[in-house]
Design an enzyme around this catalytic site. Structure first.
Site, PDB file in Angstrom:
ATOM      1  N   HIS A   1      26.586 -67.610  49.686  1.00  0.00           N
ATOM      2  CA  HIS A   1      26.325 -68.358  48.451  1.00  0.00           C
ATOM      3  C   HIS A   1      27.105 -67.725  47.314  1.00  0.00           C
ATOM      4  O   HIS A   1      27.662 -66.633  47.450  1.00  0.00           O
ATOM      5  CB  HIS A   1      24.822 -68.358  48.124  1.00  0.00           C
ATOM      6  CG  HIS A   1      24.283 -67.007  47.778  1.00  0.00           C
ATOM      7  ND1 HIS A   1      23.737 -66.154  48.716  1.00  0.00           N
ATOM      8  CD2 HIS A   1      24.216 -66.320  46.603  1.00  0.00           C
ATOM      9  CE1 HIS A   1      23.343 -65.025  48.139  1.00  0.00           C
ATOM     10  NE2 HIS A   1      23.628 -65.095  46.855  1.00  0.00           N
TER      11      HIS A   1
ATOM     12  N   HIS B   1      28.719 -63.469  41.068  1.00  0.00           N
ATOM     13  CA  HIS B   1      29.027 -62.831  42.353  1.00  0.00           C
ATOM     14  C   HIS B   1      29.068 -63.883  43.448  1.00  0.00           C
ATOM     15  O   HIS B   1      28.581 -64.993  43.281  1.00  0.00           O
ATOM     16  CB  HIS B   1      27.983 -61.766  42.714  1.00  0.00           C
ATOM     17  CG  HIS B   1      26.650 -62.331  43.128  1.00  0.00           C
ATOM     18  ND1 HIS B   1      25.603 -62.520  42.233  1.00  0.00           N
ATOM     19  CD2 HIS B   1      26.174 -62.764  44.330  1.00  0.00           C
ATOM     20  CE1 HIS B   1      24.564 -63.037  42.885  1.00  0.00           C
ATOM     21  NE2 HIS B   1      24.878 -63.192  44.159  1.00  0.00           N
TER      22      HIS B   1
ATOM     23  N   GLU C   1      28.013 -59.351  46.842  1.00  0.00           N
ATOM     24  CA  GLU C   1      26.657 -58.978  47.226  1.00  0.00           C
ATOM     25  C   GLU C   1      26.588 -58.960  48.760  1.00  0.00           C
ATOM     26  O   GLU C   1      27.230 -59.774  49.415  1.00  0.00           O
ATOM     27  CB  GLU C   1      25.640 -60.010  46.702  1.00  0.00           C
ATOM     28  CG  GLU C   1      24.184 -59.656  47.034  1.00  0.00           C
ATOM     29  CD  GLU C   1      23.167 -60.749  46.677  1.00  0.00           C
ATOM     30  OE1 GLU C   1      23.577 -61.921  46.515  1.00  0.00           O
ATOM     31  OE2 GLU C   1      21.975 -60.436  46.576  1.00  0.00           O
TER      32      GLU C   1
ATOM     33  N   HIS D   1      19.409 -70.443  48.906  1.00  0.00           N
ATOM     34  CA  HIS D   1      20.400 -70.859  47.916  1.00  0.00           C
ATOM     35  C   HIS D   1      21.790 -70.956  48.530  1.00  0.00           C
ATOM     36  O   HIS D   1      22.245 -70.058  49.226  1.00  0.00           O
ATOM     37  CB  HIS D   1      20.431 -69.945  46.696  1.00  0.00           C
ATOM     38  CG  HIS D   1      20.484 -68.477  46.965  1.00  0.00           C
ATOM     39  ND1 HIS D   1      20.336 -67.915  48.192  1.00  0.00           N
ATOM     40  CD2 HIS D   1      20.683 -67.428  46.109  1.00  0.00           C
ATOM     41  CE1 HIS D   1      20.417 -66.604  48.107  1.00  0.00           C
ATOM     42  NE2 HIS D   1      20.633 -66.280  46.871  1.00  0.00           N
TER      43      HIS D   1
ATOM     44  N   TYR E   1      24.388 -55.141  45.210  1.00  0.00           N
ATOM     45  CA  TYR E   1      25.493 -55.710  44.431  1.00  0.00           C
ATOM     46  C   TYR E   1      26.564 -54.640  44.283  1.00  0.00           C
ATOM     47  O   TYR E   1      26.251 -53.467  44.045  1.00  0.00           O
ATOM     48  CB  TYR E   1      25.027 -56.126  43.038  1.00  0.00           C
ATOM     49  CG  TYR E   1      24.129 -57.332  43.029  1.00  0.00           C
ATOM     50  CD1 TYR E   1      24.615 -58.594  43.322  1.00  0.00           C
ATOM     51  CD2 TYR E   1      22.783 -57.198  42.696  1.00  0.00           C
ATOM     52  CE1 TYR E   1      23.779 -59.703  43.307  1.00  0.00           C
ATOM     53  CE2 TYR E   1      21.935 -58.308  42.675  1.00  0.00           C
ATOM     54  CZ  TYR E   1      22.450 -59.555  42.981  1.00  0.00           C
ATOM     55  OH  TYR E   1      21.615 -60.652  42.960  1.00  0.00           O
TER      56      TYR E   1
ATOM     57  N   HIS F   1      14.958 -58.457  46.377  1.00  0.00           N
ATOM     58  CA  HIS F   1      14.842 -59.506  45.367  1.00  0.00           C
ATOM     59  C   HIS F   1      13.421 -60.058  45.366  1.00  0.00           C
ATOM     60  O   HIS F   1      12.834 -60.257  46.444  1.00  0.00           O
ATOM     61  CB  HIS F   1      15.754 -60.694  45.701  1.00  0.00           C
ATOM     62  CG  HIS F   1      17.199 -60.482  45.456  1.00  0.00           C
ATOM     63  ND1 HIS F   1      17.703 -59.979  44.282  1.00  0.00           N
ATOM     64  CD2 HIS F   1      18.279 -60.729  46.233  1.00  0.00           C
ATOM     65  CE1 HIS F   1      19.016 -59.932  44.357  1.00  0.00           C
ATOM     66  NE2 HIS F   1      19.399 -60.367  45.535  1.00  0.00           N
TER      67      HIS F   1
END
Lengths: 304, 304, 304, 304
Positions: free
Chosen positions: A148, A210, A261, A196, A251, A242
């Site tokens: 993503h 990112h 990431e 996502h 990251y 997260h």
């Protein structure tokens, strides 16, 4: 039918050889094609021709390519994007290496998104006949796939509306100012079941925060972190959890300063009836860095 | 639009209190409703009213419920099932507790599959506002959700055709006799991006091989195995790796003899253009039990 | 002062090249020396010259080498072994490659155990100055070190007495017939803080059950299992949890039929005041294979 | 014979009820005894009466208790400490709850260290007969045991000399200014096989940097971090990898500001012949925080 996935990320890098070393030896991608000033790479678990294009000269995002199922999808999304008020254009087969005819959309945040339904099929490194679960000769972090991208937008709510209304994405998680008068600060949107396929946070239009590589689990995150240290990769945040997406993460920056990431955890499936998870602004640091509940300055200020 | 997911599994158990203890205290499900001789349960990470119905008396599968997006989907799939040659019927709202109007299909293998687009929404245990990644008060194995079922069919190839042609599933992986004259021995089919929402292997029609609970990773599999030992659960196979799906797994039995699985690993995403992985019969034991490459007798002979 | 650790295992193999491939490419050891019909190998995390000697011709254990701290220890343990009734002998420097003067003991079960206090120092693959946590160029399973051996004895209780009374080992865990009239069926003994540096179970005198390689954790066990499948290694049991030692494990065979183990989990520290854990015979299968609570026939009958 | 382990940590806390909540509900310790203004606690995997004493009033370390094997050890170490130039005293049985006669040493850095050979035996929560690998009713982080302490000293080299020369510890790892003219900046010392039972870094005499709880692996570290977030624990650094010891870690603070650590990974065994690992000052941040190679300000300035 709908958009299937983020197919490729096309970025600028200041030094192609440093970038080759980073994405190839550290991230474990394979160089599938090269031309002066340009490299095409794929991860071992991807079956399309490439998922990353590196172009020497500067830094930042050139475009994101999303793959759709059919030519009908291309036309339908082109029309919908126009109806939303976006400028669109046609992309001829071959303009992107081995990629078929496509549609280019200048999305409301100014990023260039291209849709296509054809790209040369290469196959994964483990094959499709009695495959091993992973390739014995993987290099470095051996990332599975590019998963993503998170882009910045001056109006994240508008970009969320574009992706959901024009491109049929659904919102897995959303950051808002507060419950009573919510303003969208960030949005994590899926075209499929992953949490996502595109995400947006408030920031300067047309910029990249990112793009992310998928790893299998928290242990792979540790191993990736070890390799970043061995390879002198600049780490931004992590390893950590997260809150948003429940994933685990590090990251870090490529040698040109583009943020990458490593992300693990398809921690839940976002079906079309998935109840969007909301994060209020006062809990947003926890949403992003669940364990320490603190963001560093770079995270919120460095875009490319 | 398409089928979204396996919504509920309805099975028979010989002793309801033993089954309650197993699914509640060992698996960590919550009893959401009970009536004489019947229990409804859900996992902590599911947002619909229930995902498991236990009915006292005997053993084996009563039916599988799959949730679709809209009423149009119900009608379309009803028509397609009829065109495929299946007997179908209507299910009235409330026949399944809190579930709306639906369609019942007697699939070619004789299993009863019901489609529905509405069920009472309850929400997950962690909620949809600033949620924690897991509930602090989880019990036992704390399974996330019921993920898929594996059924037996005398003609697995026919059932594969039904699910793909009539219900729009795609084939993630397939077991065949050999490459030159392939006959389907098993098929792992997805309606979304997971490796399988339904699977079939050669065996007696109308029988269940197992249904599976999703766990987060290989460490959760070990912890689940520990709890099975603490709770005197009968273990069939595992912990081990699957070649097929790359997942990690333990097979075990509920007190009535219905086989369960704990399964971890959304190890890849099966997009609509996913290249089906084939396993030849000589590699099938490796496909199922990747590490030892050996199946025990129970695995291939015990169905309920 | 006391015995420090299992320093080397010397075994016979039927085919040296097959054994080389197994211990080198699959287990990840490095060949440090070779002579016709003989190989010396070490693991990456060991600092002594070698930990494994392979000698072509037959199968089974030649001897176990345990390293002590000082020459005084050698003399003291020689005397104690003699007092216990064992036959002992002197080993001259160089009889074992790069190993100093030593003492050979024929222990009560008929196994040959040699003690020594000097062996050439080589160093680990990561070095002793600002080291990385693991070597980037590890091969295969990349085992850390050879950790312990399990031998068979007609009288396990007698061998336990020898190791504790003559060699100062302490008993971490013990298998007994029952609590009221305990007879020793197995014993897991430590010279340091690990759960076992030598273990014994009831079986034919002078035979080897297995020797074990240490891995870092349960994830490394899975990865090892994957590699065993890729390399067609014959797997005996696992992956699973041990009740005894709490470790995680896979048992498997080298190409000659000598049983190996990969073992993870220094799950507790066995200080000299550690309260011995007892396992009664009715729980012994659970003690060894905690999750399934079942032993296969090979495990209890195959010795080399 | 030698020192066996860190037996107890005795600290001051500003608020006893907040501390009780932290060490009991978050860390998972059990309160074994309480008196006005004072609490005694133990971890589930410890068999002695207690490992932590909390005393209301202020903050910081009161003393560290190390358990030795015999009364002879007490006398020998008392004499050695005096020869080293330290002030010593006798501690009567009962001065520390359930602890026998002991020796108090004012070590060169001004910390109070007490040695003892007897304390009431309680047993672990899983028992010593056919035990499960972990207790089903564990609370919060469910730490296994208190593992080590890191103290500050104006002259770390002197404290290293004390622990090695007077108390028979050996140095697993050491931080030095540089190779050519090494000055000791930190030292990680073991009395057994663990990488450290005591450690020292340059800082204000008589101060505590942190004491650490042992967890089983990297997954337990993530789970611990999740619980810290759920319980609003102030996190200092992590999760991350240590270069020094190879362990994985999170540093955090109890409600009074005493720094704790959760530490996983008995990554190697430090035998008496273990070759000390050296870290040069320019690599020290990497040694402590391997992945990001950056220390925050709190880590090097906050002591209690």
């Amino acid at each position: 039918m709908s958009v299937m996935r983020l197919g490729f990320v096309h970025i600028r890098v200041t030094d192609l050889e440093e970038a080759r070393n980073h994405y190839s030896n550290t991230m474990g991608m394979k160089v599938v094609h090269e031309e002066p000033g340009k490299l095409w790479l794929k991860c071992w678990d991807e079956y399309d021709h490439h998922s990353l294009v590196l172009e020497e000269g500067g830094v930042g995002l050139v475009k994101l390519g999303y793959k759709v199922q059919t030519k009908d999808d291309l036309e339908r999304y082109e029309k919908r994007a126009q109806q939303f008020g976006c400028t669109t254009g046609r992309v001829s087969a071959g303009e992107n290496l081995t990629v078929g005819d496509g549609v280019a959309i200048s999305v409301p945040s100014g990023h260039r998104v291209e849709l296509y339904d054809e790209i040369e099929y290469v196959g994964t490194d483990t094959g499709a006949l009695n495959p091993d679960p992973w390739p014995r000769d993987g290099r470095g972090i051996a990332a599975h796939w590019i998963d993503h991208a998170l882009v910045a937008a001056d109006d994240p709510g508008l970009l969320e509306r574009f992706f959901t209304e024009a491109l049929d994405f659904h919102v897995a998680e959303r950051a808002i100012t507060n419950i009573s008068h919510p303003e969208v600060l960030g949005s994590w949107m899926a075209c499929g079941e992953s949490p996502h396929d595109i995400a947006v946070i408030k920031g300067p239009d047309a910029k990249l925060h990112h793009f992310a590589f998928h790893l299998e689990d928290w242990n792979a995150i540790l191993r990736a972190g070890d390799i970043m240290s061995m390879d002198d990769v600049s780490v931004d945040i992590g390893p950590t959890r997260h809150g948003i997406t429940r994933g685990t993460t590090i990251y870090f920056f490529d040698p040109s300063g583009n943020r990458n990431e490593v992300f693990a955890g398809l921690g839940y499936r976002t079906f079309p009836d998935f109840p969007t998870v909301n994060w209020t602004e006062d809990q947003l640091a926890k949403g992003i860095v669940y364990i320490s509940r603190e963001l560093n300055e770079a995270f919120t200020t460095v875009f490319t």
